[in-house]
Write an enzyme that holds these catalytic residues in place. Sequence first.
Site, mmCIF file in Angstrom:
data_model
loop_
_atom_site.group_PDB
_atom_site.id
_atom_site.type_symbol
_atom_site.label_atom_id
_atom_site.label_comp_id
_atom_site.label_asym_id
_atom_site.label_seq_id
_atom_site.Cartn_x
_atom_site.Cartn_y
_atom_site.Cartn_z
ATOM 1 N N ASP A 13 0.805 -1.221 0.000
ATOM 2 C CA ASP A 13 0.000 0.000 0.000
ATOM 3 C C ASP A 13 0.841 1.274 0.000
ATOM 4 O O ASP A 13 0.432 2.297 0.546
ATOM 5 C CB ASP A 13 -0.957 0.040 1.221
ATOM 6 C CG ASP A 13 -1.773 -1.225 1.328
ATOM 7 O OD1 ASP A 13 -2.207 -1.727 0.279
ATOM 8 O OD2 ASP A 13 -1.971 -1.715 2.456
ATOM 9 N N LYS A 16 2.256 1.997 -5.025
ATOM 10 C CA LYS A 16 2.966 1.391 -6.171
ATOM 11 C C LYS A 16 2.213 1.583 -7.469
ATOM 12 O O LYS A 16 2.799 1.755 -8.523
ATOM 13 C CB LYS A 16 3.144 -0.118 -5.958
ATOM 14 C CG LYS A 16 4.190 -0.499 -4.970
ATOM 15 C CD LYS A 16 4.326 -1.995 -4.879
ATOM 16 C CE LYS A 16 3.101 -2.703 -4.377
ATOM 17 N NZ LYS A 16 2.697 -2.390 -3.014
ATOM 18 N N GLY A 40 -4.362 -4.691 -3.906
ATOM 19 C CA GLY A 40 -5.347 -3.741 -4.410
ATOM 20 C C GLY A 40 -4.617 -2.511 -4.889
ATOM 21 O O GLY A 40 -3.950 -1.838 -4.104
ATOM 22 N N HIS A 41 -4.648 -2.270 -6.191
ATOM 23 C CA HIS A 41 -3.917 -1.142 -6.756
ATOM 24 C C HIS A 41 -4.899 -0.103 -7.282
ATOM 25 O O HIS A 41 -5.661 -0.383 -8.194
ATOM 26 C CB HIS A 41 -3.014 -1.630 -7.900
ATOM 27 C CG HIS A 41 -1.918 -2.537 -7.432
ATOM 28 N ND1 HIS A 41 -1.270 -3.435 -8.243
ATOM 29 C CD2 HIS A 41 -1.356 -2.689 -6.216
ATOM 30 C CE1 HIS A 41 -0.360 -4.079 -7.541
ATOM 31 N NE2 HIS A 41 -0.388 -3.639 -6.311
ATOM 32 N N GLN A 222 2.150 -6.166 -2.832
ATOM 33 C CA GLN A 222 2.557 -6.147 -1.412
ATOM 34 C C GLN A 222 3.890 -5.405 -1.256
ATOM 35 O O GLN A 222 4.125 -4.454 -1.989
ATOM 36 C CB GLN A 222 2.633 -7.574 -0.837
ATOM 37 C CG GLN A 222 1.273 -8.235 -0.664
ATOM 38 C CD GLN A 222 0.774 -8.932 -1.906
ATOM 39 O OE1 GLN A 222 1.506 -9.602 -2.581
ATOM 40 N NE2 GLN A 222 -0.496 -8.785 -2.207
HETATM 41 P P1 IMP Z 1 -2.551 -12.711 2.689
HETATM 42 O O1 IMP Z 1 -1.600 -12.267 1.637
HETATM 43 O O2 IMP Z 1 -3.986 -12.488 2.342
HETATM 44 O O3 IMP Z 1 -2.283 -14.120 3.119
HETATM 45 O O4 IMP Z 1 -2.322 -11.813 3.990
HETATM 46 C C1 IMP Z 1 -1.097 -11.885 4.735
HETATM 47 C C2 IMP Z 1 -0.729 -10.505 5.284
HETATM 48 O O5 IMP Z 1 -0.370 -9.660 4.195
HETATM 49 C C3 IMP Z 1 -1.875 -9.788 5.995
HETATM 50 O O6 IMP Z 1 -1.323 -9.006 7.028
HETATM 51 C C4 IMP Z 1 -2.448 -8.882 4.925
HETATM 52 O O7 IMP Z 1 -3.119 -7.769 5.459
HETATM 53 C C5 IMP Z 1 -1.179 -8.494 4.196
HETATM 54 N N1 IMP Z 1 -1.407 -8.130 2.793
HETATM 55 C C6 IMP Z 1 -1.665 -8.950 1.759
HETATM 56 N N2 IMP Z 1 -1.792 -8.271 0.624
HETATM 57 C C7 IMP Z 1 -1.595 -6.983 0.924
HETATM 58 C C8 IMP Z 1 -1.559 -5.776 0.138
HETATM 59 O O8 IMP Z 1 -1.726 -5.768 -1.076
HETATM 60 N N3 IMP Z 1 -1.325 -4.632 0.836
HETATM 61 C C9 IMP Z 1 -1.106 -4.617 2.163
HETATM 62 N N4 IMP Z 1 -1.108 -5.712 2.929
HETATM 63 C C10 IMP Z 1 -1.355 -6.877 2.317
#
Ligand code: IMP
Length: 424
Positions: A13, A16, A40-41, A222
């Site tokens: 977040d 990017k 989420g972009h 991420q």
């Molecule tokens: P997962 O990727 O859904 O398994 O989540 C694992 C961790 O990564 C959690 O803390 C999510 O909130 C975080 N996370 C996953 N994708 C994103 C992203 O695109 N932005 C910010 N945090 C993310």
Amino acid sequence: MKNTVVVGAQWGDEGKAKITDLLAQKADMVIRYQGGCNAGHTVVYNGETYKLHLVPSGILYGNKICFIGAGTVILPEYFEQETNELKERGINLLNLKLSPLATITMPYHTEVDGWAEDTIKKGKIGSTRKGIGQTYTDKMARCALKVGDLFDEETLSEKIDIILPLKNKILKEVYGLKEYSKEEILGLCKKYKKIFEPYVCENWQELLYTCKNKTILFEGAQGVMLDIDYGTYPFVTSSNPIAGGASTGSGYGPSMINEVVGVSKAYLTRVGEGPFITELSDETGKKLREIGHEYGTTTGRPRRCGWFDAVITRYAALVSGLTSIALTKVDVFDDFDEIKICTAYKDIRNGKIYNHYPTNVFIHKYLEPVYETHKGWKTKLSDIRNYNDLPQSCKEYLKRIEELAGVPISIVSVGPDREQTIFI
Ligand code: IMP
């Protein structure tokens, strides 16, 4: 432009999407190399806002080849929804190509993810509930279905026969969840095949050969601190957002990468659980959340906010080989009297100072940030387009970040629009 990786240098977040979108202007091909619809972009294009999850943001230009690589995981229903929405809004998807090596997220993956989030109390990850960890687990355990499997009936049937007994045993005995019949899985796969058919690129090798001498932008999702190997493990995602992931996840070797731009916010945010040493649980944290609109694109969750952490940036610079930094949301500080930067951590048990990121996150509860305080600029930055026009205290803040990170800042973002950007 040289071949460039855009990588999140914090916990995701960082903004990017805007930077990728800007750099994509000069690229011929954009490759998304890891993650799934957990990302989420948000991109503002021609005054319209697009929320992308899997599709590379270069798609909005209409003339860039956008490749979703082998390192990604695809939740078919989300992919369908996202591509349909883009089509309805008039976006040309002819150049959207999906690797047959990408891994499919099955319903049992999201079910187990939801189960874990609802059941586990101590050590809960706070995932996006999109089955990300479970899909990557199956990929690594060599019992996942790949997009390409859907296009060969014999392979698909053979693979389901191998995978399903094992999956059902685990679903029933470990999680007490519903088992699946082969017919059900075949039915789902038939539906998925239809969703993927227009995009799947069986001749992906030819595509990569053809684009080898063109300009390539590698789009990460991420961020470094969510990397499965280098992040705040176990509070991480299950892929490699670091720049090295661009190679494994795209199909182009490391020699194809020339530049790595690390995107950092001028402060820090995090969604989900896990340590966050500079987190502000006070009015300043609230102020950052409100001014910065810090709510998750995928889940809508309020993001935790804190001061800029130079220890993390230095670490990101090392493990991702950053060649420059794109600093975003600097304008969020316009109204702040003082701005802090964390330069090190102090162990409250013994006074030990950490200048490097301690990767054992279970000791982070004993660490407090060592801050230096900078004067705010109290000026509206959003209309400034040249570095020289920035207020002196802002320039000093940027210089200090460069010094602490050991990497130059190449881009300063002062608002969500493309134009609200200062190139240094
Ligand atoms: P997962 O990727 O859904 O398994 O989540 C694992 C961790 O990564 C959690 O803390 C999510 O909130 C975080 N996370 C996953 N994708 C994103 C992203 O695109 N932005 C910010 N945090 C993310």
